[in-house]
Design a protein around this motif. Sequence first.
Motif, PDB file in Angstrom:
ATOM      1  N   GLY A   8       4.951   7.613 -16.982  1.00  0.00           N
ATOM      2  CA  GLY A   8       4.692   8.748 -17.864  1.00  0.00           C
ATOM      3  C   GLY A   8       5.237   8.537 -19.251  1.00  0.00           C
ATOM      4  N   GLY A   9       6.460   7.980 -19.328  1.00  0.00           N
ATOM      5  CA  GLY A   9       7.069   7.747 -20.627  1.00  0.00           C
ATOM      6  C   GLY A   9       6.291   6.756 -21.459  1.00  0.00           C
ATOM      7  N   ARG A  10       5.818   5.703 -20.815  1.00  0.00           N
ATOM      8  CA  ARG A  10       5.064   4.694 -21.560  1.00  0.00           C
ATOM      9  C   ARG A  10       3.695   5.216 -21.977  1.00  0.00           C
ATOM     10  NH1 ARG A  10       6.047   0.815 -25.080  1.00  0.00           N
ATOM     11  NH2 ARG A  10       4.644  -0.988 -24.924  1.00  0.00           N
ATOM     12  N   LEU A  11       2.986   5.844 -21.048  1.00  0.00           N
ATOM     13  CA  LEU A  11       1.664   6.370 -21.386  1.00  0.00           C
ATOM     14  C   LEU A  11       1.758   7.488 -22.427  1.00  0.00           C
ATOM     15  CD1 LEU A  11      -0.152   6.458 -17.915  1.00  0.00           C
ATOM     16  CD2 LEU A  11      -0.363   4.766 -19.763  1.00  0.00           C
ATOM     17  N   TYR A  70       3.964   7.596 -24.852  1.00  0.00           N
ATOM     18  CA  TYR A  70       4.123   6.924 -26.141  1.00  0.00           C
ATOM     19  C   TYR A  70       2.796   6.356 -26.629  1.00  0.00           C
ATOM     20  CZ  TYR A  70       5.758   3.708 -29.733  1.00  0.00           C
ATOM     21  OH  TYR A  70       5.933   3.057 -30.927  1.00  0.00           O
ATOM     22  N   VAL A  71       2.060   5.753 -25.704  1.00  0.00           N
ATOM     23  CA  VAL A  71       0.760   5.177 -26.056  1.00  0.00           C
ATOM     24  C   VAL A  71      -0.175   6.252 -26.601  1.00  0.00           C
ATOM     25  CG1 VAL A  71      -1.330   4.100 -25.119  1.00  0.00           C
ATOM     26  CG2 VAL A  71       0.927   3.237 -24.449  1.00  0.00           C
ATOM     27  N   LEU A  72      -0.268   7.380 -25.913  1.00  0.00           N
ATOM     28  CA  LEU A  72      -1.227   8.422 -26.276  1.00  0.00           C
ATOM     29  C   LEU A  72      -0.772   9.256 -27.471  1.00  0.00           C
ATOM     30  CD1 LEU A  72      -2.177   9.674 -22.689  1.00  0.00           C
ATOM     31  CD2 LEU A  72      -3.559   8.250 -24.206  1.00  0.00           C
ATOM     32  N   PHE A  73       0.508   9.596 -27.512  1.00  0.00           N
ATOM     33  CA  PHE A  73       0.996  10.519 -28.537  1.00  0.00           C
ATOM     34  C   PHE A  73       1.376   9.833 -29.842  1.00  0.00           C
ATOM     35  CE2 PHE A  73       2.727  13.108 -24.734  1.00  0.00           C
ATOM     36  CZ  PHE A  73       1.495  13.721 -24.558  1.00  0.00           C
ATOM     37  N   TYR A  74       1.817   8.570 -29.764  1.00  0.00           N
ATOM     38  CA  TYR A  74       2.452   7.977 -30.925  1.00  0.00           C
ATOM     39  C   TYR A  74       1.742   6.762 -31.523  1.00  0.00           C
ATOM     40  CZ  TYR A  74       6.484  10.991 -30.123  1.00  0.00           C
ATOM     41  OH  TYR A  74       7.294  12.084 -29.977  1.00  0.00           O
ATOM     42  N   ASN A  75       0.986   6.008 -30.726  1.00  0.00           N
ATOM     43  CA  ASN A  75       0.443   4.768 -31.304  1.00  0.00           C
ATOM     44  C   ASN A  75      -0.834   4.324 -30.601  1.00  0.00           C
ATOM     45  OD1 ASN A  75       0.479   2.736 -33.167  1.00  0.00           O
ATOM     46  ND2 ASN A  75       2.316   1.711 -32.390  1.00  0.00           N
ATOM     47  N   SER A 134       8.147   7.741 -24.491  1.00  0.00           N
ATOM     48  CA  SER A 134       8.100   9.129 -24.935  1.00  0.00           C
ATOM     49  C   SER A 134       8.767  10.023 -23.905  1.00  0.00           C
ATOM     50  CB  SER A 134       6.644   9.568 -25.133  1.00  0.00           C
ATOM     51  OG  SER A 134       6.533  10.979 -25.184  1.00  0.00           O
ATOM     52  N   PHE A 135       9.741  10.820 -24.354  1.00  0.00           N
ATOM     53  CA  PHE A 135      10.379  11.747 -23.425  1.00  0.00           C
ATOM     54  C   PHE A 135       9.370  12.731 -22.857  1.00  0.00           C
ATOM     55  CE2 PHE A 135      11.832  16.092 -22.837  1.00  0.00           C
ATOM     56  CZ  PHE A 135      12.686  15.926 -21.765  1.00  0.00           C
ATOM     57  N   HIS A 136       8.519  13.257 -23.702  1.00  0.00           N
ATOM     58  CA  HIS A 136       7.568  14.274 -23.241  1.00  0.00           C
ATOM     59  C   HIS A 136       6.579  13.690 -22.237  1.00  0.00           C
ATOM     60  CE1 HIS A 136       9.084  15.820 -27.138  1.00  0.00           C
ATOM     61  NE2 HIS A 136       9.049  16.976 -26.508  1.00  0.00           N
ATOM     62  N   GLY A 171       7.329  14.670 -32.598  1.00  0.00           N
ATOM     63  CA  GLY A 171       8.368  15.125 -31.682  1.00  0.00           C
ATOM     64  C   GLY A 171       8.596  16.614 -31.757  1.00  0.00           C
ATOM     65  N   GLN A 172       8.561  17.175 -32.963  1.00  0.00           N
ATOM     66  CA  GLN A 172       8.744  18.614 -33.126  1.00  0.00           C
ATOM     67  C   GLN A 172       7.559  19.398 -32.573  1.00  0.00           C
ATOM     68  OE1 GLN A 172       9.473  18.494 -37.378  1.00  0.00           O
ATOM     69  NE2 GLN A 172      11.629  19.010 -37.077  1.00  0.00           N
ATOM     70  N   LEU A 173       6.360  18.883 -32.783  1.00  0.00           N
ATOM     71  CA  LEU A 173       5.172  19.559 -32.260  1.00  0.00           C
ATOM     72  C   LEU A 173       5.205  19.614 -30.737  1.00  0.00           C
ATOM     73  CD1 LEU A 173       2.347  20.787 -32.513  1.00  0.00           C
ATOM     74  CD2 LEU A 173       1.433  18.460 -32.628  1.00  0.00           C
ATOM     75  N   LEU A 174       5.473  18.479 -30.104  1.00  0.00           N
ATOM     76  CA  LEU A 174       5.522  18.441 -28.647  1.00  0.00           C
ATOM     77  C   LEU A 174       6.666  19.305 -28.113  1.00  0.00           C
ATOM     78  CD1 LEU A 174       4.880  14.620 -28.102  1.00  0.00           C
ATOM     79  CD2 LEU A 174       3.247  16.494 -27.764  1.00  0.00           C
TER      80      LEU A 174
END
Length: 265
Positions: free
Chosen positions: A69-72, A74-79, A99-101, A243-246
Amino acid sequence: MIIINPISPVAFSIAGFAVRWYALAYIAAFVLGAWIFRKLSQRGGNKILSSKKAFDDLFTAMILGVIIGGRLGYVLFYNLPFFIAHPLEVIAIWNGGMSFHGGLLGVIIAAFLVARKQKITTFSILDLLTVVAPIGLFFGRIANFINMEVMGRETTQPFGVVFAGTGDTVPRHASPLYEATLEGLLLFIIMFCLWKFTKLREKTGALSGIFAMLYACFRIFAEQFRAPDAQLGFLTSWGLTMGQLLSALMFIAGGIIFTIAMRKK
């Protein structure tokens, strides 16, 4: 200004295999978190520990949920554009990028699957996980600092940090350490005290809602000192970060969960 010599991301090597601080942070978090989780659940008579296999199944699912979940996330939300162009990099978690979220969503899914198998409610697992989750956040942020990841914005304060020899001579906030303190240490103390000294643990879902709201508040505050991801930048002209949005969405979800939990008889 504080000048720090960079720390190698590799803690040590065994037979030519590099063991990184990032990996050690996850191992320490899971081992310590599992121990505390088991101790607390035994005191609370939690049914998920009816057998050693049930406990092992739970934490195997948690490990997979956090990592995948953390890796996916990051992939989807950040890059996402980068990973579309370089799909093999998705599995290179040793280079950082979690990604923590996303990890939170992975844990929720894992808890749901285990709870269904054990015939208990998902929040009976999640409520207890809120006590141990900050441990992982603490070690993860320390690893971020060692790897010189998610560093802070420029500052003129005397506690600004410069990593020697990196080419960046601008003092910056040590934002990973801020987050380790708020999202890790302080959040652990609060959640442990709420679990141990209040009756909120008897309101299924209440602790989960509180955790979500507190984490969101701490993260939104800490993001004021953290530089936005270079590939994203600010999402708005007034400085909103991903990060703030999530975290804002997480706060709303936590408020709803807490309200429903407190209204139940």
